[in-house]
Structure formats: structure tokens, C-alpha cells
Design a protein around this motif. Sequence first.
Motif, PDB file in Angstrom:
ATOM      1  N   LYS A  26       0.885  -1.251   0.036  1.00 29.87           N
ATOM      2  CA  LYS A  26       0.052   0.182   0.027  1.00 29.87           C
ATOM      3  C   LYS A  26       0.827   1.352   0.025  1.00 29.87           C
ATOM      4  O   LYS A  26       0.602   2.219  -0.678  1.00 29.87           O
ATOM      5  N   GLU A  27       2.003   1.160   0.667  1.00 27.99           N
ATOM      6  CA  GLU A  27       2.842   2.420   0.822  1.00 27.99           C
ATOM      7  C   GLU A  27       3.660   2.411  -0.528  1.00 27.99           C
ATOM      8  O   GLU A  27       4.235   3.394  -0.753  1.00 27.99           O
ATOM      9  N   SER A  29       1.935   1.994  -3.880  1.00 27.10           N
ATOM     10  CA  SER A  29       0.896   1.911  -4.694  1.00 27.10           C
ATOM     11  C   SER A  29       1.009   2.479  -6.192  1.00 27.10           C
ATOM     12  O   SER A  29       0.546   2.305  -7.087  1.00 27.10           O
ATOM     13  N   GLU A  79       4.941   9.097  -4.611  1.00 27.58           N
ATOM     14  CA  GLU A  79       3.955   8.476  -3.330  1.00 27.58           C
ATOM     15  C   GLU A  79       3.478   9.411  -2.436  1.00 27.58           C
ATOM     16  O   GLU A  79       2.519   9.126  -1.924  1.00 27.58           O
TER      17      GLU A  79
END
Length: 111
Positions: A26-27, A29, A79
Motif C-alpha cells: 500500500k505504501e 501503490s 507516492e
Amino acid sequence: MNNMAKEASEDTGFKRFSEFYPFYLKEHSHPTCRALHYIGSSGALVILACALITGNYPLIILALIFGYACAWVGHFFFEHNKPATFKYPVYSLLGDWVMLKDFLLGRFRKG
């Protein structure tokens, strides 16, 4: 549990890497962030191999700098989050290599 895994689980709340990896993904993505990680990890391996083959061991430092620089550019500019390395150094390093392996095996393809 080995010492590195024990140290990682004590201060993270993650008891196993298998618990950490979904968080790690998720970090990471944003596709450009992931691509920069793949470039950084692969480039670091090439530089490390050159250092070991030629005996030019100071290149090992360059391998680390190159790998982390690529990854951190991905986090800071694409990100827009803080790299997991700062809070979860052991699991994050392992995550880099597992994510690269998963990419090479085609596990992130849609469809």
C-alpha cells in the motif's frame, strides 16, 4: 525467530513479514514509485556485482546510495509518503526484494 525478525516485530507491531507486506505494498501503490524501486534494487545488484568481481569494494557504498536514492525519489515525489525504511528498516529491506521478485514473476499484472 531470528534476532533480526525479533527486533523488527518488537517495535513495529507486525509479528511476521507476512503481516507487514500488505502494508508495504500500500505504501508503494504508485506505479512510478514501484518502478523506481525496481530500478534502484536492480541497479544496486549490478553495482554490487561489479564491486565484488573487480575487487573495488568502495562501490558497495555506491550500490546502497543508488538503491535508496531511486526508492526515496519515488516516495517523496510520486507516492508522497515517508519511506517505510525509517520506521521498519528490516521488513522494508526484505519488502524491496520480495516486491521485485513478485514483479519479475508477473504477480502485479491485472487481468
